[in-house]
Enzyme design. Sequence first.
Site, short mmCIF file in Angstrom:
data_model
loop_
_atom_site.label_atom_id
_atom_site.label_comp_id
_atom_site.label_asym_id
_atom_site.label_seq_id
_atom_site.Cartn_x
_atom_site.Cartn_y
_atom_site.Cartn_z
N GLU A 275 10.10 -13.27 -72.24
CA GLU A 275 9.06 -14.29 -72.05
C GLU A 275 8.71 -14.40 -70.57
O GLU A 275 9.53 -14.05 -69.72
CB GLU A 275 9.57 -15.64 -72.55
CG GLU A 275 10.66 -16.22 -71.65
CD GLU A 275 11.57 -17.23 -72.34
OE1 GLU A 275 12.26 -16.84 -73.30
OE2 GLU A 275 11.58 -18.38 -71.89
N LYS B 186 8.31 -15.59 -66.82
CA LYS B 186 9.05 -16.49 -65.94
C LYS B 186 8.02 -17.31 -65.18
O LYS B 186 7.28 -16.78 -64.36
CB LYS B 186 9.93 -15.69 -64.98
CG LYS B 186 10.75 -16.57 -64.07
CD LYS B 186 11.77 -15.75 -63.30
CE LYS B 186 12.74 -16.62 -62.54
NZ LYS B 186 12.11 -17.44 -61.52
N ASP C 91 6.33 -19.82 -62.63
CA ASP C 91 6.63 -20.16 -61.25
C ASP C 91 6.30 -21.63 -60.99
O ASP C 91 5.25 -21.97 -60.47
CB ASP C 91 5.80 -19.25 -60.32
CG ASP C 91 6.37 -19.22 -58.92
OD1 ASP C 91 7.43 -19.83 -58.70
OD2 ASP C 91 5.74 -18.59 -58.06
N TYR D 202 11.57 -23.92 -72.61
CA TYR D 202 12.15 -22.60 -72.85
C TYR D 202 13.67 -22.59 -73.00
O TYR D 202 14.28 -21.54 -73.17
CB TYR D 202 11.73 -21.61 -71.77
CG TYR D 202 12.01 -22.07 -70.34
CD1 TYR D 202 13.31 -22.31 -69.90
CD2 TYR D 202 10.97 -22.28 -69.44
CE1 TYR D 202 13.57 -22.74 -68.61
CE2 TYR D 202 11.21 -22.71 -68.15
CZ TYR D 202 12.51 -22.94 -67.74
OH TYR D 202 12.76 -23.37 -66.48
N LYS E 88 12.01 -9.37 -62.21
CA LYS E 88 10.97 -9.83 -61.29
C LYS E 88 9.87 -8.78 -61.14
O LYS E 88 10.14 -7.58 -61.18
CB LYS E 88 11.59 -10.11 -59.91
CG LYS E 88 12.70 -11.14 -59.92
CD LYS E 88 12.28 -12.51 -60.40
CE LYS E 88 11.81 -13.41 -59.29
NZ LYS E 88 12.81 -13.80 -58.33
N CYS F 218 29.07 -9.22 -27.82
CA CYS F 218 28.41 -10.37 -28.43
C CYS F 218 27.35 -10.93 -27.48
O CYS F 218 27.67 -11.26 -26.34
CB CYS F 218 29.44 -11.44 -28.77
SG CYS F 218 28.71 -12.97 -29.34
N CYS G 89 28.55 -14.68 -26.39
CA CYS G 89 29.72 -15.02 -25.57
C CYS G 89 30.23 -13.83 -24.77
O CYS G 89 31.18 -13.97 -24.00
CB CYS G 89 30.84 -15.60 -26.43
SG CYS G 89 31.65 -14.39 -27.49
N CYS H 2 31.80 -10.02 -33.45
CA CYS H 2 32.24 -10.60 -32.19
C CYS H 2 33.70 -10.97 -32.32
O CYS H 2 34.12 -11.57 -33.32
CB CYS H 2 31.39 -11.84 -31.91
SG CYS H 2 32.11 -12.95 -30.71
N CYS I 149 33.48 -18.37 -29.12
CA CYS I 149 32.08 -17.95 -29.20
C CYS I 149 31.25 -19.13 -29.72
O CYS I 149 31.48 -19.61 -30.83
CB CYS I 149 31.94 -16.76 -30.15
SG CYS I 149 30.20 -16.32 -30.41
S1 IVH Z 1 15.87 -19.81 -68.61
C1 IVH Z 1 20.39 -20.88 -68.05
N1 IVH Z 1 13.36 -19.17 -68.88
O1 IVH Z 1 13.62 -19.71 -63.32
C2 IVH Z 1 19.07 -20.31 -67.75
N2 IVH Z 1 14.05 -20.02 -66.77
O2 IVH Z 1 15.41 -18.29 -61.55
C3 IVH Z 1 17.96 -21.26 -67.91
N3 IVH Z 1 12.24 -20.26 -65.15
O3 IVH Z 1 15.87 -22.34 -62.87
C4 IVH Z 1 16.68 -20.75 -67.40
N4 IVH Z 1 10.63 -19.54 -66.45
O4 IVH Z 1 13.42 -22.93 -63.34
C5 IVH Z 1 14.29 -19.64 -68.05
N5 IVH Z 1 11.15 -18.64 -69.29
C6 IVH Z 1 12.07 -19.09 -68.47
C7 IVH Z 1 11.77 -19.49 -67.16
C8 IVH Z 1 12.79 -19.94 -66.33
C9 IVH Z 1 10.92 -20.02 -65.25
C10 IVH Z 1 12.90 -20.75 -63.93
C11 IVH Z 1 13.87 -21.87 -64.13
C12 IVH Z 1 15.18 -21.36 -63.57
C13 IVH Z 1 14.71 -20.28 -62.66
C14 IVH Z 1 15.79 -19.26 -62.44
#
Ligand code: IVH
Length: 705
Positions: A126, A128, A130, A236, A324, A429, A432, A447, A453
Amino acid sequence: MADLVAIETMGKAEAKRELARLADLLTAANAAYYQDDAPTLTDAEYDALKQRNAAIEARFPELKHSDSPTDQVGAAPADGFSKVAHRVRMLSLGNAFSADDVAEFDQSIRKYLGLGSETPLSYTAEPKIDGLSLSLRYEQGNLVQAATRGDGATGENVTANALTITDIPKKLDGAPDILEVRGEVYMAHSDFAALNVRQTENNAKTFANPRNAAAGSLRQLDPEITRARPLRFFAYAWGELSAPLADTQMGSINRLKEMGFSTNDLTAVGDGPEALIAHYEMIEQRRATLGYDIDGVVYKVNDLTLQNRLGFRSTTPRWAIAHKFPAELAWTRLENIEIQVGRTGALSPVARLSPVTVGGVVVSNATLHNEDYIAGRGGKGEEIRGGKDIRIGDWVQVYRAGDVIPKVADVDLSQRPPESQPYDFPDTCPECGSPAPREPGDAVRRCTGGLICPAQAVEKLKHFVSRAAFDIEGLGAKQVEQFYSDDWIAEPADIFTLQDRFGTGLQQLKNREGWGERSANNLFAAIAEKRTIPLNRVIFSLGIRHVGETNANLLARHYGSWTAFEAAMSAASPESEAWRDLLGIDGVGDVMARSLCAAFASGPERDAIDRLAAHLSIQDIAAPTRINSPVAGKTVVFTGTLEKMTRAEAKARAESLGAKVAGSISTKTDLLVAGPGAGSKAKKAADLGVKIVDEDGWLSMIADA
Ligand code: IVH
C-alpha cells in the site's frame, strides 16, 4: 533587538509605549508559533521579550494591563498539549531501497519463521502516505482520544482537533469495545495550494510542503483553526484491540473501511517479492496524479498470526517494511570540507555545499562519512563512484532519501578545477590537536584526546541529555553548548550541581540571556526530577562506544542494578569470571565487552562516571516478569537444532516471557533447551546440575504462558 532603552532610565510614557510594542511583538510571535507552526523568534528571543516586559511591569505596576502577555501566555509552547502514554507503542518502519532489499526482507522473515522458499507467504502492499501518524482510541464505538506519535511511547493529546476532521468517524458501528485505529493525517495537493493562497492573502506564513501544513494544522491549540484546515486521514493499522478485527491485514483494513474509515484503494495483496515490486511500480507510475504526497510503498505480512510471531525489534516491526521511492538528486558546488568530532572521537567529514533544493528542501550540508569515502573507496576497500575522489571545488550530485542526512552520489570530473588537489584528511584532531590515528578495522580516525577534547566533551554532554538518555526538559543541545562554552558544565555530573552553583549568588541562571526566573526554576526542577532514573537510561547515557539503546537495555536487564553492573564492569578483565558472564549475554560480543571494560578501568572516564553516579538514585530493572510465566527471571540457553521454531524466534519468545537468554552455560544458567545435536553445552549443563529439556519439553513448559 538593538538600541533598547534601559529600563532603569525609562520614564512612564516611554514605559507605556514599550509595553505596547512588546505586547504586539509577543502576540505576533504567539500566533506564528501556535497558529502557523512557523516560529518567527528563537526561544531565547521570545524569553528575552517576555523578561523585558515583566521587568518593565515590575517597575511600573500601574501600567500592567489586565491582558498582559506576562499572564496570558502561561504555558511554554511545548507544554501546549497534554501527554498521552500509548498503550501499544507507535513504531516506525525499516526501509528498503531496492528490489534486492525487498527480496532480503522476504528471506529474513522466512528464516525467522523457519519457512522454506516454497511455502506460500503473502503480503499487503500500500502507499506510504507522507503525513503524520495519529492514533484514534474508540471505546464502545465512541472516539475518546486522539494522540500524535510523539516519541512512540508518549504522544500529544490532540482529541479536540481530531474531532474537527471529517474523514475521522466520531462513532463506529460494530467495533470491538476497545479499538485504537492508527493512520496518517495528510493534506491533499489542491487543499494545500488553496491554503497557501489564503495564508498569503492574510499575510500569514505559507507552508513549504503539504506534510508541514498537515503537521502545523493538527498541532493547533485552538481546534477552530484545525477545523478551518482541510485535513484528511487514511487508516492503515491499529494499536490496542479488545477483539481481533480479522485474521489478516487485508481483512482488518476491509473491516476498518466497513466501519467508515477512509482506507487506501491502492492496498493489495501480493504473493511474494515479485508481486510486491509489480505493485510498487504501478503505484510509482500513478504517484504524480494521486493528489497527495507519498514517499514509498509499505509491505506487511498479511497473516496476523505470523505478524504476531514475528513481533518487533526495538523500534520497528519485523513483519513490515517501507520500500522508498528513489531519492531526488541535484548538482551543486562543494565549497568546503569540514571535520566534525563526535562523542567517541570519530572525525567525520562534512561537505559544505552551495545551497540547492532537493526534493523541496534546501540542502547545504552533506555527510562524507570518512576518508575512504572521500577517496572513492567503500567499507571493504572496493571502488565507489567508479573510484572518483571528492575535492573541494568539485561539482557534486547530492541526494536526500527520507529524513536521512543528504549524501554525495557522484562527482562531475569534467567540471573539476585544474588546480584542485585530493583532499588531505587530517591526522590530528582539529578541535584539540591530539593525534587522531585510525585503528585497524576501524573505518574512521579518532581523536585520542578523550575528555580533554572540547568537541568530545560537549558531544558526550549532548548525548547525555538526549531523549533516550536523561531527557531533561529545557536542557537540549543548544543549552548544553552554551553552558559548556561558559565553563558552567564540563561533564554530566556538573548538571546536578548547577542549582547549587547558579541558583543563588552573584551569578545566577535566571539572569542569563534567554533565561528568566520561571525557566530557571523549571530547569532546576527538571534536573532534580531526573536524579531518580532507571538503570538502562544511565548505561545508555554514558555514551560508551558500541553501547546504544538496545545494548544498554540488554545490560540493564542482565545486571538488574547499578551496583551489580558497576561491580561486574570493574572486575571484567579478560578471562575473569565477570568477563565470561558478560560475554555469556546473548548479544554481547568481544568488541562491546572491551569497550565497556575500557570505560570502567580506572582513569579519567571512570572518575567522571563515579562523580555522576554519586548524584543519582539509579532504579533497578526487574527482568520483565509476567506473573503467569514459569520462566520469568530464569536464565535459559538454547543449543542443538530446534525443529518447531527458529533460534531467533525461540529467543524472542523466551525474552517476551521474562527469561534471560544466554549464549553459554554457567553456574547462573537455570535451564538448557537442547535439540538434537547438542554437544558440549549439554555435557557442561549436566556437570553443573542444570535442568535440561528438549524442544517439546520447553514448548509444554511455556504452553499456557
Ligand atoms: S504501518 C508498526 N502503513 O510511516 C508499523 N505506516 O516510516 C505501523 N506511514 O510512522 C506503520 N503510510 O507514520 C504504515 N501505509 C502505511 C503508512 C505508514 C505512512 C508512516 C507512519 C509511520 C511511518 C514509518
